[in-house]
Motif scaffolding. Structure first.
Motif, PDB file in Angstrom:
ATOM      1  N   ARG A  59       0.842  -1.215   0.000  1.00 41.80           N
ATOM      2  CA  ARG A  59       0.000   0.000   0.000  1.00 41.80           C
ATOM      3  C   ARG A  59       0.873   1.259   0.000  1.00 41.80           C
ATOM      4  O   ARG A  59       0.500   2.283  -0.561  1.00 41.80           O
ATOM      5  CB  ARG A  59      -0.930   0.007   1.218  1.00 41.80           C
ATOM      6  CG  ARG A  59      -2.115  -0.925   1.100  1.00 41.80           C
ATOM      7  CD  ARG A  59      -3.166  -0.654   2.174  1.00 41.80           C
ATOM      8  NE  ARG A  59      -2.698  -0.968   3.509  1.00 41.80           N
ATOM      9  CZ  ARG A  59      -2.715  -2.196   4.053  1.00 41.80           C
ATOM     10  NH1 ARG A  59      -3.187  -3.216   3.352  1.00 41.80           N
ATOM     11  NH2 ARG A  59      -2.289  -2.393   5.282  1.00 41.80           N
ATOM     12  N   ALA A  60       2.042   1.188   0.635  1.00 43.99           N
ATOM     13  CA  ALA A  60       2.939   2.353   0.677  1.00 43.99           C
ATOM     14  C   ALA A  60       3.662   2.560  -0.653  1.00 43.99           C
ATOM     15  O   ALA A  60       4.085   3.672  -0.957  1.00 43.99           O
ATOM     16  CB  ALA A  60       3.959   2.166   1.806  1.00 43.99           C
ATOM     17  N   HIS A  61       3.797   1.480  -1.454  1.00 44.45           N
ATOM     18  CA  HIS A  61       4.527   1.570  -2.733  1.00 44.45           C
ATOM     19  C   HIS A  61       3.735   0.874  -3.833  1.00 44.45           C
ATOM     20  O   HIS A  61       4.218  -0.106  -4.437  1.00 44.45           O
ATOM     21  CB  HIS A  61       5.913   0.932  -2.594  1.00 44.45           C
ATOM     22  CG  HIS A  61       6.709   1.464  -1.441  1.00 44.45           C
ATOM     23  ND1 HIS A  61       7.258   2.733  -1.451  1.00 44.45           N
ATOM     24  CD2 HIS A  61       7.004   0.926  -0.236  1.00 44.45           C
ATOM     25  CE1 HIS A  61       7.884   2.940  -0.302  1.00 44.45           C
ATOM     26  NE2 HIS A  61       7.731   1.871   0.457  1.00 44.45           N
ATOM     27  N   CYS A  69       4.648  -2.309  -6.743  1.00 41.48           N
ATOM     28  CA  CYS A  69       3.920  -3.578  -6.791  1.00 41.48           C
ATOM     29  C   CYS A  69       3.428  -3.865  -8.213  1.00 41.48           C
ATOM     30  O   CYS A  69       3.547  -4.980  -8.721  1.00 41.48           O
ATOM     31  CB  CYS A  69       2.730  -3.478  -5.839  1.00 41.48           C
ATOM     32  SG  CYS A  69       2.624  -4.811  -4.698  1.00 41.48           S
ATOM     33  N   ARG A  70       2.876  -2.849  -8.830  1.00 39.33           N
ATOM     34  CA  ARG A  70       2.374  -3.015 -10.208  1.00 39.33           C
ATOM     35  C   ARG A  70       3.527  -3.266 -11.183  1.00 39.33           C
ATOM     36  O   ARG A  70       3.394  -4.029 -12.136  1.00 39.33           O
ATOM     37  CB  ARG A  70       1.573  -1.780 -10.623  1.00 39.33           C
ATOM     38  CG  ARG A  70       0.169  -1.767 -10.041  1.00 39.33           C
ATOM     39  CD  ARG A  70      -0.679  -0.667 -10.662  1.00 39.33           C
ATOM     40  NE  ARG A  70      -0.486   0.607  -9.982  1.00 39.33           N
ATOM     41  CZ  ARG A  70      -1.213   1.015  -8.937  1.00 39.33           C
ATOM     42  NH1 ARG A  70      -2.187   0.261  -8.464  1.00 39.33           N
ATOM     43  NH2 ARG A  70      -0.980   2.180  -8.373  1.00 39.33           N
ATOM     44  N   THR A  80      -5.838  -6.303  -0.632  1.00 33.62           N
ATOM     45  CA  THR A  80      -4.907  -5.239  -1.031  1.00 33.62           C
ATOM     46  C   THR A  80      -4.116  -5.634  -2.266  1.00 33.62           C
ATOM     47  O   THR A  80      -4.030  -4.871  -3.251  1.00 33.62           O
ATOM     48  CB  THR A  80      -3.906  -4.949   0.114  1.00 33.62           C
ATOM     49  OG1 THR A  80      -4.603  -4.366   1.210  1.00 33.62           O
ATOM     50  CG2 THR A  80      -2.803  -4.002  -0.341  1.00 33.62           C
ATOM     51  N   LEU A  81      -3.517  -6.811  -2.243  1.00 36.63           N
ATOM     52  CA  LEU A  81      -2.627  -7.212  -3.338  1.00 36.63           C
ATOM     53  C   LEU A  81      -3.414  -7.464  -4.626  1.00 36.63           C
ATOM     54  O   LEU A  81      -2.948  -7.121  -5.726  1.00 36.63           O
ATOM     55  CB  LEU A  81      -1.821  -8.453  -2.926  1.00 36.63           C
ATOM     56  CG  LEU A  81      -0.903  -8.228  -1.715  1.00 36.63           C
ATOM     57  CD1 LEU A  81      -0.288  -9.534  -1.235  1.00 36.63           C
ATOM     58  CD2 LEU A  81       0.199  -7.217  -2.051  1.00 36.63           C
ATOM     59  N   ALA A  82      -4.624  -8.021  -4.493  1.00 37.53           N
ATOM     60  CA  ALA A  82      -5.461  -8.229  -5.678  1.00 37.53           C
ATOM     61  C   ALA A  82      -5.868  -6.890  -6.276  1.00 37.53           C
ATOM     62  O   ALA A  82      -5.859  -6.702  -7.501  1.00 37.53           O
ATOM     63  CB  ALA A  82      -6.692  -9.048  -5.303  1.00 37.53           C
ATOM     64  N   ASP A  83      -6.188  -5.942  -5.400  1.00 40.67           N
ATOM     65  CA  ASP A  83      -6.621  -4.624  -5.857  1.00 40.67           C
ATOM     66  C   ASP A  83      -5.469  -3.880  -6.545  1.00 40.67           C
ATOM     67  O   ASP A  83      -5.652  -3.270  -7.603  1.00 40.67           O
ATOM     68  CB  ASP A  83      -7.131  -3.835  -4.641  1.00 40.67           C
ATOM     69  CG  ASP A  83      -7.733  -2.508  -5.045  1.00 40.67           C
ATOM     70  OD1 ASP A  83      -8.500  -2.507  -6.033  1.00 40.67           O
ATOM     71  OD2 ASP A  83      -7.429  -1.488  -4.408  1.00 40.67           O
ATOM     72  N   LEU A  84      -4.281  -3.949  -5.966  1.00 44.27           N
ATOM     73  CA  LEU A  84      -3.140  -3.195  -6.518  1.00 44.27           C
ATOM     74  C   LEU A  84      -2.639  -3.773  -7.834  1.00 44.27           C
ATOM     75  O   LEU A  84      -2.235  -3.034  -8.725  1.00 44.27           O
ATOM     76  CB  LEU A  84      -1.980  -3.179  -5.513  1.00 44.27           C
ATOM     77  CG  LEU A  84      -2.167  -2.330  -4.263  1.00 44.27           C
ATOM     78  CD1 LEU A  84      -0.937  -2.432  -3.372  1.00 44.27           C
ATOM     79  CD2 LEU A  84      -2.407  -0.877  -4.659  1.00 44.27           C
ATOM     80  N   THR A  85      -2.632  -5.099  -7.934  1.00 43.55           N
ATOM     81  CA  THR A  85      -2.005  -5.723  -9.108  1.00 43.55           C
ATOM     82  C   THR A  85      -3.014  -6.229 -10.128  1.00 43.55           C
ATOM     83  O   THR A  85      -2.635  -6.523 -11.263  1.00 43.55           O
ATOM     84  CB  THR A  85      -1.138  -6.932  -8.683  1.00 43.55           C
ATOM     85  OG1 THR A  85      -2.006  -7.948  -8.152  1.00 43.55           O
ATOM     86  CG2 THR A  85      -0.113  -6.538  -7.635  1.00 43.55           C
ATOM     87  N   GLY A  86      -4.284  -6.379  -9.716  1.00 47.63           N
ATOM     88  CA  GLY A  86      -5.289  -6.947 -10.614  1.00 47.63           C
ATOM     89  C   GLY A  86      -5.246  -8.460 -10.677  1.00 47.63           C
ATOM     90  O   GLY A  86      -5.987  -9.072 -11.445  1.00 47.63           O
TER      91      GLY A  86
END
Ligand SMILES: [Zn+2]
Length: 278
Positions: free
Chosen positions: A119-121, A125-126, A164-170
């Motif tokens: 979430r901070a970076h 992540c993407r 969080t990870l699903a949302d950030l990376t799809g």
């Protein structure tokens, strides 16, 4: 969204350790009632059961507390695949350089990210995913108390990280690694409910505490073989004498040795699915 790495139906059988523990407790209770003078032995049996459960949780590569990948599936090993897993990031000072090294060698890796750091970076992540690597679940908080949490708190932490990870990376993670590899008996049912496969490792670099690149390379590469899952760190990484994260000095040699042995570094989802490797 991909399904879990290993399909498990709802209502699957309890893990063996649950059944064994229930039988142990019931048997000890019955023995203590039928033979009151045997109660010290019944108590000892229950204590031994709890010691075994605790030991299973403190041994990251144990299979006692449910399914745990310590190696890739046999089909991936037959294809000459290995998995390099990189924990505790993303870290803006280290992860970009790791990505550049992986690109240079045509290798793919799996990043077990701490969701609060993701979430901070979010861009980092993407970028990991954009460059062909995989982001997987390494908890939300990476709490040192993770293995002491009850089932509700364990589930909340992992589910928040998953979202969080699903949302950030799809892409929804399919694999989970416990902080420091430590577990308790509540983890397996939680992972089963969330459709996540626990992954530990074949060998680890100890690169959060050890600073010598040559020693880390030897630990990872001396017996390197198809099917290995290697553990290294971009976050919380120890610094070598040059001031860089140890992995940055080890990765070129590790990838060269893998190449020399005809091994291909792929992501965990690629190894699980038999996807065409880069
Ligand atoms: Zn970690």
């Amino acid at each position: 969204m991909q399904p879990a790495a290993s399909a498990r139906g709802a209502g699957a059988a309890w893990p063996a350790y649950v059944t064994t523990s229930v039988i142990c407790h019931a048997g000890a209770g019955a023995a203590a009632i039928a033979l009151p003078q045997a109660w010290p032995w019944a108590l000892a049996a229950i204590a031994a059961n709890h010691i075994a459960l605790t030991a299973g949780g403190l041994w990251p590569r144990s299979q006692w507390l449910g399914s745990n990948w310590t190696r890739l599936p046999a089909s991936a090993a037959a294809r000459g695949e290995i998995a390099i897993t990189i924990d505790d990031g993303p870290d803006p000072a280290v992860t970009p350089a790791v990505l550049d090294l992986l690109d240079r060698h045509g290798a793919r890796a799996t990043f077990f990210c701490i969701a609060s750091r993701a979430r901070a970076h979010p861009e980092l992540c993407r970028e990991i995913v954009r460059r062909g690597h995989s982001v997987q679940n390494h908890s939300d908080s990476h709490s040192h108390r993770f293995s002491l949490l009850g089932p509700g708190a364990t589930r909340r932490d992992i589910a928040v990280a998953q979202a969080t990870l699903a949302d950030l990376t799809g892409v929804a993670p399919r694999f989970f690694r416990a902080p420091a590899g430590l577990r308790n008996p509540f983890l397996a049912p939680v992972l089963q409910g969330l459709g996540l496969q626990l992954v530990s490792w074949t060998r680890r670099g100890f690169d959060t505490v050890r600073r010598e690149p040559a020693a880390m390379l030897a630990r990872l590469a001396d017996a390197l073989a198809a099917g290995d899952i290697l553990l290294a760190h971009d976050g919380n990484a120890a610094r070598s004498a040059s001031g860089r994260a140890v992995l940055l000095e080890v990765l070129p040699g590790l990838l060269a040795q893998a190449h020399a042995r005809g091994l291909v570094a792929v992501t965990l989802p690629a190894a699980a699915d038999g996807a065409v490797t880069p």
